[in-house]
Design a protein around this motif. Structure first.
Motif, PDB file in Angstrom:
ATOM      1  N   PRO A 230     -19.642  68.194 121.500  1.00 36.49           N
ATOM      2  CA  PRO A 230     -20.934  68.180 120.787  1.00 36.49           C
ATOM      3  C   PRO A 230     -20.718  67.746 119.344  1.00 36.49           C
ATOM      4  O   PRO A 230     -19.813  68.245 118.669  1.00 36.49           O
ATOM      5  CB  PRO A 230     -21.409  69.632 120.886  1.00 36.49           C
ATOM      6  CG  PRO A 230     -20.175  70.423 121.150  1.00 36.49           C
ATOM      7  CD  PRO A 230     -19.244  69.553 121.908  1.00 36.49           C
ATOM      8  N   MET A 231     -21.544  66.830 118.880  1.00 35.01           N
ATOM      9  CA  MET A 231     -21.359  66.263 117.541  1.00 35.01           C
ATOM     10  C   MET A 231     -22.650  66.326 116.747  1.00 35.01           C
ATOM     11  O   MET A 231     -23.744  66.228 117.298  1.00 35.01           O
ATOM     12  CB  MET A 231     -20.896  64.803 117.649  1.00 35.01           C
ATOM     13  CG  MET A 231     -19.470  64.620 118.116  1.00 35.01           C
ATOM     14  SD  MET A 231     -19.110  62.884 118.504  1.00 35.01           S
ATOM     15  CE  MET A 231     -19.932  62.701 120.091  1.00 35.01           C
ATOM     16  N   ARG A 232     -22.472  66.484 115.445  1.00 34.36           N
ATOM     17  CA  ARG A 232     -23.588  66.413 114.507  1.00 34.36           C
ATOM     18  C   ARG A 232     -23.234  65.424 113.403  1.00 34.36           C
ATOM     19  O   ARG A 232     -22.069  65.069 113.210  1.00 34.36           O
ATOM     20  CB  ARG A 232     -23.860  67.791 113.890  1.00 34.36           C
ATOM     21  CG  ARG A 232     -24.296  68.851 114.868  1.00 34.36           C
ATOM     22  CD  ARG A 232     -24.542  70.174 114.156  1.00 34.36           C
ATOM     23  NE  ARG A 232     -23.322  70.687 113.518  1.00 34.36           N
ATOM     24  CZ  ARG A 232     -23.295  71.733 112.690  1.00 34.36           C
ATOM     25  NH1 ARG A 232     -24.427  72.353 112.392  1.00 34.36           N
ATOM     26  NH2 ARG A 232     -22.160  72.145 112.177  1.00 34.36           N
ATOM     27  N   ALA A 233     -24.248  64.993 112.697  1.00 32.78           N
ATOM     28  CA  ALA A 233     -23.990  64.111 111.560  1.00 32.78           C
ATOM     29  C   ALA A 233     -23.068  64.824 110.576  1.00 32.78           C
ATOM     30  O   ALA A 233     -23.210  66.020 110.319  1.00 32.78           O
ATOM     31  CB  ALA A 233     -25.301  63.742 110.875  1.00 32.78           C
ATOM     32  N   GLY A 234     -22.113  64.089 110.035  1.00 27.08           N
ATOM     33  CA  GLY A 234     -21.174  64.643 109.070  1.00 27.08           C
ATOM     34  C   GLY A 234     -19.874  65.108 109.680  1.00 27.08           C
ATOM     35  O   GLY A 234     -18.901  65.353 108.949  1.00 27.08           O
ATOM     36  N   ASP A 235     -19.800  65.247 111.023  1.00 27.06           N
ATOM     37  CA  ASP A 235     -18.540  65.628 111.665  1.00 27.06           C
ATOM     38  C   ASP A 235     -17.530  64.491 111.516  1.00 27.06           C
ATOM     39  O   ASP A 235     -17.887  63.304 111.533  1.00 27.06           O
ATOM     40  CB  ASP A 235     -18.759  65.924 113.150  1.00 27.06           C
ATOM     41  CG  ASP A 235     -19.467  67.244 113.384  1.00 27.06           C
ATOM     42  OD1 ASP A 235     -19.492  68.061 112.447  1.00 27.06           O
ATOM     43  OD2 ASP A 235     -20.004  67.439 114.490  1.00 27.06           O
ATOM     44  N   ARG A 236     -16.284  64.879 111.405  1.00 28.29           N
ATOM     45  CA  ARG A 236     -15.218  63.883 111.376  1.00 28.29           C
ATOM     46  C   ARG A 236     -14.647  63.768 112.790  1.00 28.29           C
ATOM     47  O   ARG A 236     -14.334  64.783 113.429  1.00 28.29           O
ATOM     48  CB  ARG A 236     -14.121  64.270 110.386  1.00 28.29           C
ATOM     49  CG  ARG A 236     -13.130  63.128 110.090  1.00 28.29           C
ATOM     50  CD  ARG A 236     -12.167  63.519 108.983  1.00 28.29           C
ATOM     51  NE  ARG A 236     -11.218  62.454 108.698  1.00 28.29           N
ATOM     52  CZ  ARG A 236     -11.258  61.672 107.626  1.00 28.29           C
ATOM     53  NH1 ARG A 236     -12.220  61.844 106.730  1.00 28.29           N
ATOM     54  NH2 ARG A 236     -10.347  60.732 107.436  1.00 28.29           N
TER      55      ARG A 236
ATOM     56  N   VAL B  67     -19.402  60.873 111.475  1.00 24.63           N
ATOM     57  CA  VAL B  67     -20.594  60.604 112.287  1.00 24.63           C
ATOM     58  C   VAL B  67     -21.801  60.493 111.364  1.00 24.63           C
ATOM     59  O   VAL B  67     -22.063  61.397 110.561  1.00 24.63           O
ATOM     60  CB  VAL B  67     -20.807  61.719 113.325  1.00 24.63           C
ATOM     61  CG1 VAL B  67     -22.086  61.478 114.118  1.00 24.63           C
ATOM     62  CG2 VAL B  67     -19.605  61.826 114.251  1.00 24.63           C
ATOM     63  N   ARG B  68     -22.545  59.386 111.469  1.00 26.53           N
ATOM     64  CA  ARG B  68     -23.696  59.188 110.586  1.00 26.53           C
ATOM     65  C   ARG B  68     -24.948  59.878 111.091  1.00 26.53           C
ATOM     66  O   ARG B  68     -25.805  60.275 110.300  1.00 26.53           O
ATOM     67  CB  ARG B  68     -23.982  57.687 110.422  1.00 26.53           C
ATOM     68  CG  ARG B  68     -22.945  56.945 109.609  1.00 26.53           C
ATOM     69  CD  ARG B  68     -23.377  55.522 109.346  1.00 26.53           C
ATOM     70  NE  ARG B  68     -24.632  55.467 108.617  1.00 26.53           N
ATOM     71  CZ  ARG B  68     -25.321  54.354 108.415  1.00 26.53           C
ATOM     72  NH1 ARG B  68     -24.905  53.216 108.916  1.00 26.53           N
ATOM     73  NH2 ARG B  68     -26.448  54.373 107.729  1.00 26.53           N
TER      74      ARG B  68
END
Length: 835
Positions: A176-182, A112-113
């Motif tokens: 829930p997602m953040r930048a850097g998650d795969r 995730v960018r």
């Protein structure tokens, strides 16, 4: 020192030489970049040629070295653009999707960018009265850097940039997602496709330049899953992405929590975060001529730099350290806004000029700007063809030029320039502000007309009123971002304060946009006129005098040239009697009919709610019909009139012609879409006319004869109330056109048994190609050589039509895009399609 002396001092000879060399280098690199985007060529050959020329610049005679160096830069620009735009990666997903020409079920895995963000769709004027199933829903969007993909052929290494979206109403189904998650995502993917209508930009080079970008629809979000990083390299890359996105995510949370809803909040997020201002505000800014104020660019960086200057100078004189401190503040600001092309351009530009100042070296700012342009094109070649790049660098260069005042300026007489009184200072300040706004507006007008076909008449007064409010909004917003991390309760107070200038500014722009003369829509102009007009306006500002006959002659020649293009350009060629252009509006109908210097739209609808904002007006302008005085609405189904309120002003619509179906539907439901449409037409001052069988509609030197329905006809189904018209040929043997709307069994039976001839050479397929026995018989009776079917993918290549389709030229917008049919004066018919 007087302004006359300052003008005479100007740049010294060394600076002018450096400027000339730098501008020549930029021109060579930009030319090569354009060739790399427009022309396909072997990358190795171009790179080898440019390297050889660069080496030759070292050994050739000194007088030939500059030419060899410029040719080497041209080759470098060409090879760089060919590498980034013309050569997809070995494992790129997008080229495979593009070959599929449709949606493909795919599963991708990647990083995730940036954190997901809720986005509202672009909405047309009729959005508020649409039924729930048709109203576009909010979506959650984020980008994923793809590392692997799985299709029906199995899993494999992959690359690309997936622009992921899913329904905001079911966002709780996604993790829930953040930048850097795969993440692993399954959904329907499609490539960025070639344009399907005249006037549409080709976004494929831009998508490749971004890293082979493609669209991925994740449905309701439940097919998105977090997965562990498989190795240390993936974890490290993810941590870096998260670290870079943390300030942006924090700034977004602070602004969304503190700023008001509605236009004020949209404006704040647009100014500080670069978000597109939905709710129609972005389009209002664009029409008024202030679109650049809503996309973070040089203006925004300059405002933030001014905040940094005031903060640094409040601590005392910092000498050469001051530019470095300001550069650090700009770098911090760039960390909280999305890294998009306008922001990157503005940031690099500002940082380069500030670092040059900090080093204490003598330099020409125009030369620095030219090399910054080379650097930006090296990073993003497709910026060259964007109006944003052209205006950003062009206007900054123009401001650097006009920053040296000239004697006897046309806006500030020399007698006023040296007035030391307070009144003189105020007059000079006011005139300088007006002159700067007018200079930038006037020199950009030809380029804006070339790209958009809009002439923002009130851009200068709108700028002078809106910019102070925007500056106050940005300063308060910057203070809010600082305070939110230190004293969170105070952020709510600042957010309340932000609402006042932001709300006033948004209301002002909407008020100006609603003025009937705020924007004039123009025909297409040539690139040659655009360049000539820009140079003429620049000459007026730098060399023009009120009593100079040469200046007035130059302006008159430019105006006459424009008038010739505006008059001759929209006309059909002499050998073409009439032209029918079926536009691609997916599920809906919009057919442009041109004849005898006149134009008419047969229906103006789609199931895509924003198609009237740009798609239809840009297409009409592109094919040579910038003004369409008449629109025919066949019946009261939304997919035949949904775009009408949005395109009425851009196309200069004067009258809307309809059957009895639309007023009857409005009377049945005073709160429905037909009633809203009629009220909008009345508000816009557009004439309405009801026609029935036997009436005619003038179109240039010919007419459309209405064949159906008869007066007072009340059908069992709404579709059978659709107007049917025949474009009569100039002579008995000439080609004719039959336009049918959405007629079905009842109307078809009436036409087949009626006294009127329905024979035609070109036929609009009834009801978008709905397969019915009555429709088969109707096509056989009409016996057309060209059939036009306006529909989405659902009815594409329906096998039920195979026996009728054989031996006919059968065009479908879902496959062919827009289709242009020319009825020639020699009674022949020629066709062209967008795809």
């Amino acid at each position: 020192m007087s302004s006359l002396a300052a003008y005479r001092r100007g740049p010294n000879a060394a600076a002018l030489n450096a400027r000339a060399r730098s501008l020549a280098a930029f021109a060579a690199f930009a030319t090569g970049t354009w060739l790399g985007i427009a022309l396909a060529a072997p990358l190795a050959l171009i790179a080898g040629l440019s390297a050889g020329l660069a080496g030759a610049a070292v050994v050739v005679p000194r007088r030939l070295a500059p030419a060899a160096f410029l040719l080497a830069l041209l080759g470098l620009g060409w090879s760089n653009a060919a590498w980034q735009v013309g050569t997809p990666g070995t494992h790129a997903v997008a080229p495979r999707l593009e070959r599929a020409e449709g949606q493909t079920l795919i599963e991708v895995e990647g990083l995730v960018r940036s954190a997901p963000v809720r986005r509202s769709p672009v909405k047309g004027a009729m959005h508020e009265v649409l039924p729930a199933f048709l109203a576009p829903a909010d979506r959650v969007r984020f980008d994923v850097r793809v590392l692997a993909a799985r299709t029906h052929t199995g899993a494999a290494r992959a690359s690309g940039l997936a622009a992921v979206s899913y329904d905001a109403a079911t966002a709780y189904l996604a993790p829930p997602m953040r930048a850097g998650d795969r993440v692993r995502i399954r959904g329907m993917a499609r490539a960025v496709q070639r344009p399907t209508n005249p006037g549409e930009p080709d976004f494929r080079p831009i998508a490749r330049d971004r890293g082979d970008a493609f669209w991925l629809d994740a449905g309701d979000g439940s097919t998105i899953h977090l997965v562990p990083h498989p190795d240390q390299a993936s974890r490290t890359r993810g941590m870096l992405m998260r670290w870079l996105d943390t300030p942006r995510a924090g700034a977004r949370r602070a602004l969304e929590a503190a700023t008001p809803k509605g236009d004020a909040g949209r404006l704040v997020r647009g100014l500080l975060l670069g978000d597109r201002a939905d709710g129609g505000l972005a389009d209002a800014f664009r029409r008024v001529g202030l679109a650049h104020l809503l996309s973070v660019s040089g203006f925004h960086v300059a405002v933030m730099a001014l905040v940094a200057v005031l903060a640094v100078r409040a601590t005392g004189d910092r000498g050469a350290l001051e530019p470095l401190l300001i550069a650090g503040a700009i770098g911090a600001y760039m960390l909280i806004v999305p890294v998009r092309a306008p922001i990157l351009r503005a940031g690099i530009m500002a940082l380069a000029l500030l670092v040059s100042d900090a080093l204490g070296r003598r330099h020409d700012r125009m030369a620095v700007l030219a090399w910054v342009g080379v650097l930006v094109l090296l990073l993003r070649p497709t910026d060259l063809i964007s109006i944003g790049f052209q205006l950003s660098f062009g206007l900054v260069a123009w401001l650097l030029i006009v920053s040296h005042p000239r004697p006897d300026t046309i806006v500030m007489p020399e007698t006023m320039q040296d007035d030391p009184s307070l009144i003189g200072l105020l007059r000079r300040g006011a005139l300088a502000a007006c002159a700067a706004a007018a200079a930038c507006w006037s020199v950009s007008v030809p380029l804006v007309i070339y790209h958009t076909g809009a002439f923002p008449v009130l851009a200068v007064p709108a700028t002078l009123v809106a910019v102070p409010l925007i500056i106050v909004t940005m300063w308060l917003g910057a203070l809010l971002l600082i305070i939110a991390g230190l004293v969170p309760p105070a952020a709510a107070v600042l957010g309340w304060m932000l609402g006042w200038p932001a709300g006033w500014c948004a209301s002002l722009i909407r008020w100006i946009d609603n003025l009937p003369f705020a924007t004039l829509h123009t025909p297409s102009v040539s690139l040659a006129w655009t360049i000539a007009a820009t140079l003429a306006i620049a000459y007026v500002w730098r060399r023009g005098r009120w009593r100079s006959w040469a200046m007035w002659a130059l302006l008159a020649a430019t105006g006459i040239w424009f008038a010739i293009e505006a008059t001759v350009g929209p006309r059909l060629p002499g050998h073409i009697e009439a032209r029918v252009t079926m536009l691609d509006v997916s599920d809906g109908t919009a057919i442009l009919v041109e004849r005898g210097g006149d134009a008419l739209l047969w229906d103006a609808g789609s199931m895509r709610t924003a198609v009237g904002l740009r798609t239809i007006p840009d297409a009409c302008r592109s094919v040579g019909a910038p003004r369409v005085p008449s629109i025919v609405i066949t019946h009261a189904n939304l997919d035949h009139y949904l775009a009408l309120p949005d395109l009425a002003r851009p196309l200069g619509v004067e009258r809307v012609i309809m059957g009895e179906s639309l007023p009857r539907a409005a009377q049945r439901d005073p709160d429905g879409a037909p009633a809203f449409l009629l009220a909008e037409l009345s508000r816009l001052g557009i004439e309405t006319r009801v026609v029935t069988a036997g009436d005619t509609i003038r179109l240039g030197d010919a007419s459309l004869r209405i064949l159906h329905p008869p007066a007072g006809f009340v059908p069992r189904r709404e579709n059978d109330a659709s107007l049917v018209a025949r474009l009569e040929p100039m002579d008995e043997n000439g080609p004719s056109v039959l336009l049918t709307g959405d007629i079905q069994d009842e109307a078809i039976a009436m036409l087949l048994t009626g006294p009127e001839s329905i024979r035609a050479d070109v036929l609009e397929l009834p009801h978008h190609g709905s397969a019915r026995p009555a429709a088969y018989a109707f096509v056989d009776r009409v016996s057309p050589s060209v059939v036009l079917q306006s529909t989405g993918p659902r009815r594409l290549d329906d096998p039920w039509w195979d026996h009728v389709r054989a031996a006919r030229n059968w065009f479908v917008t879902a496959r062919d895009g827009a289709v242009m049919v020319d009825l020639r004066r020699d009674s022949t018919i020629t066709t062209r399609r967008a795809r």
